[in-house]
Enzyme design. Structure first.
Site, PDB file in Angstrom:
ATOM      1  N   LYS A  53       0.845  -1.201   0.052  1.00 42.45           N
ATOM      2  CA  LYS A  53      -0.073  -0.052  -0.128  1.00 42.45           C
ATOM      3  C   LYS A  53       0.917   0.941   0.170  1.00 42.45           C
ATOM      4  CE  LYS A  53      -3.630  -2.478   2.257  1.00 42.45           C
ATOM      5  NZ  LYS A  53      -4.496  -2.916   3.389  1.00 42.45           N
ATOM      6  N   GLN A  97      -4.355  -1.135   9.538  1.00 45.13           N
ATOM      7  CA  GLN A  97      -4.434  -2.539   8.742  1.00 45.13           C
ATOM      8  C   GLN A  97      -4.748  -3.477   9.774  1.00 45.13           C
ATOM      9  OE1 GLN A  97      -3.491  -3.262   5.732  1.00 45.13           O
ATOM     10  NE2 GLN A  97      -4.342  -5.449   6.166  1.00 45.13           N
ATOM     11  N   ASP A 120     -10.434   3.478   3.901  1.00 43.52           N
ATOM     12  CA  ASP A 120     -10.891   2.031   3.758  1.00 43.52           C
ATOM     13  C   ASP A 120     -12.421   1.769   3.870  1.00 43.52           C
ATOM     14  OD1 ASP A 120      -8.775   0.315   3.423  1.00 43.52           O
ATOM     15  OD2 ASP A 120      -8.511  -0.008   5.616  1.00 43.52           O
TER      16      ASP A 120
END
Ligand code: NAP
Length: 283
Positions: A53, A97, A120
């Site tokens: 990422k 995460q 997200d």
């Protein structure tokens, strides 16, 4: 019949190029789009994901800051760090995460992220915005699936879409996005009776289960579009999806491969959400 392939790698490259252009435009106005990635603990898969990422971000001109904390980090400290990032105007996107260590409450941690920085798309405000059709951030995986359908010029209006899986991060938001495009949507899950009877009616099938061969050729209407979100390992340890690719590709009209399908699109859509967050912050 052999299905046409929807190439996630090629489409993701296209999406990254678009993000690069938007990033350059923002930088020209003096704004450096910035994604903060938080990794707690040392889960090997999470380490790889966060590295990817960060690298994807840098490749498209976005700044990425990867903050690593030990698994023993107290939840209160993580919440405090997220609040500090919320207040930092140089940070446009915040990603924690998952999974996080078990002593932490995932829901509480995600809710600590400012909705305007929730790239997200997991915050309840983001889920609610998707539900009622307001601007927000869409979870990257179903957003990527929708982009794949758009890439083949598929008209969803009036079509029957079947989503297999009802998780908060894939199945449910996918169903909402398809509904938003005027598809007639059926959501299936582990308690669904006679899955094949339902999938055989589908014009579009999105499989998001996490089990190999959930969808086989006999469960697919000829010409249907099949999107395979699953990420599993076969007997040889190779990555495979939920769909029996060899069989289904002989029946479907379009199909996504695993690897090289939804995975690269998920990564690409995070960049889209991040640049969108920065553009919104810049007004
Ligand atoms: P999840 O939270 O475990 O949800 C799985 C869903 O599948 C649940 O709703 C479950 O039903 C349903 N299910 C289980 N067995 C079933 C069966 N036999 N028939 C029909 N439905 C069944 O998983 P997720 O996070 O949504 O992820 C799904 C898969 O996508 C996983 O393989 C994951 O690794 C993969 N994934 C890939 C990407 C990517 O970028 N490619 C991104 C995210 C996830 P119940 O609700 O009744 O339990």
């Amino acid at each position: 019949m052999t299905a046409k392939l929807i190439d996630g790698n090629a489409l993701a490259a296209q999406v990254r190029a678009e993000v690069s252009g938007r990033t350059a435009a923002l930088k020209a106005k003096g704004v450096q789009p910035h994604l903060a990635i938080i990794l707690v603990g040392d889960d090997p898969a999470s380490q790889v994901y966060t590295k990817h990422k960060a690298a994807d971000s840098e490749q498209t001109g976005l700044k990425a800051t990867l903050e690593r904390f030990p698994a023993s980090m107290p939840e209160a400290d993580l919440l405090a760090r997220i609040r500090a990032l919320n207040e930092d105007p140089s940070v446009h996107g915040i990603l924690v995460q998952l999974p996080i260590p078990r002593h932490m409450d995932t829901h509480k941690v995600i809710e600590a992220i400012a909705p305007a920085k929730d790239v997200d798309g997991f915050h309840v405000a983001s889920a609610g915005a998707l539900m009622v059709g307001q601007p927000g951030f869409w979870p990257c995986t179903p957003f990527g699936c929708l982009k794949m359908l758009d890439s083949i010029g598929y008209e969803l209006k009036g079509k029957h879409a079947v989503v297999i899986g009802r998780s908060n991060i894939v199945g449910k938001p996918m169903a909402m996005m398809l509904l938003g495009r005027d598809a007639t949507v059926t959501i299936c899950h582990s308690r669904t009776k006679d899955l094949g009877a339902i999938t055989r009616q589908a014009d579009v099938i999105v499989a998001a289960v996490g089990k190999r061969n959930v969808l086989t050729a006999d469960m697919v209407k000829p010409g249907a579009v099949v999107i395979d979100v699953g990420m599993n390992r076969n007997d040889e340890g190779k990555l495979c999806g939920d769909v029996d690719f060899a069989g289904v590709k002989e029946v479907a009209g379009w199909i996504t491969p695993v690897p090289g399908g939804v995975g690269p699109m998920t990564r690409a859509m995070l960049l889209v959400n991040t640049i969108t967050a920065a553009e919104r912050a810049a007004g």
